[in-house]
Design a protein around this motif. Sequence first.
Motif, PDB file in Angstrom:
ATOM      1  N   SER A  78      41.016  42.938  39.370  1.00 41.21           N
ATOM      2  CA  SER A  78      39.993  42.479  38.459  1.00 41.21           C
ATOM      3  C   SER A  78      39.783  42.553  37.254  1.00 41.21           C
ATOM      4  O   SER A  78      40.255  43.788  36.544  1.00 41.21           O
ATOM      5  N   TYR A  80      40.516  38.167  37.752  1.00 34.36           N
ATOM      6  CA  TYR A  80      41.732  39.021  37.637  1.00 34.36           C
ATOM      7  C   TYR A  80      42.098  38.785  36.442  1.00 34.36           C
ATOM      8  O   TYR A  80      42.670  37.360  35.731  1.00 34.36           O
ATOM      9  N   ILE A 100      43.842  43.817  44.032  1.00 34.41           N
ATOM     10  CA  ILE A 100      43.407  43.186  45.067  1.00 34.41           C
ATOM     11  C   ILE A 100      44.291  42.307  46.010  1.00 34.41           C
ATOM     12  O   ILE A 100      45.314  41.649  45.649  1.00 34.41           O
ATOM     13  N   ARG A 123      42.172  40.452  48.649  1.00 32.45           N
ATOM     14  CA  ARG A 123      41.860  39.937  49.633  1.00 32.45           C
ATOM     15  C   ARG A 123      40.798  39.031  48.858  1.00 32.45           C
ATOM     16  O   ARG A 123      40.495  39.593  47.941  1.00 32.45           O
ATOM     17  N   ASP A 124      40.228  37.852  49.485  1.00 32.41           N
ATOM     18  CA  ASP A 124      38.826  37.414  48.203  1.00 32.41           C
ATOM     19  C   ASP A 124      39.392  37.089  47.979  1.00 32.41           C
ATOM     20  O   ASP A 124      38.164  36.945  46.065  1.00 32.41           O
ATOM     21  N   ARG A 125      40.493  36.742  46.412  1.00 32.72           N
ATOM     22  CA  ARG A 125      40.541  36.086  44.855  1.00 32.72           C
ATOM     23  C   ARG A 125      41.312  34.942  45.507  1.00 32.72           C
ATOM     24  O   ARG A 125      41.089  33.871  46.599  1.00 32.72           O
TER      25      ARG A 125
END
Length: 197
Positions: A44, A52, A144, A146-148
């Motif tokens: 992040s 990111y 990270i 997930r959710d990228r």
Amino acid sequence: MEKEISHSRPPFEEALKAWKTLLSQRGLPTDITWIFDENLCFESAPGNAGGYKLGFQTVVTPPPADAARLAYEYFSEFPARLVFYRIGSSGGKSICLLLCDEWFESKLDAEGFVRRDDWLISFRPGPTETVEEITDEARWKNRILRDRPLHDLDFCMTLRGVHEILAHGRVLSTYERSALRVLHIWRRMFGQGSEAR
């Protein structure tokens, strides 16, 4: 219906030579560190584009010596564009991955992709910037996953797939992986049971 491109992929060594020639022409390192999905480290960074920053590691999950060739040969079985993809430099080497998907068919020079349609291969030399090598295992574990946002790198080969090719001669299906897990559990239970007698 999309027209299928007629192509003939060269051996890995020939494609690699073309890749290194392009890197040299762009003034980029021709020594390569090959990485795979498990080596990527998205972290992040709200101030960066996309929210990111990208790093990599090869300490926790080091790729086998011949992994790039195995990935190339595996991807060559598919009628989708294969991509030699460079994310940056580190330690005087180009940090590269092999990617494969129809997603790359629309990627052109304007997006940094050099096409070889006769091979159904694209080369993406990437930026001149340095990419950070992560050596702290905790940072890698907290990356990270997930959710990228969808990224080109979502289409890279996994080390798990490479190890399966080395062990079984092919990438296993989800069912086969599940069956192997059950078999390992059964063997551990059976082994412990026989030792207790």
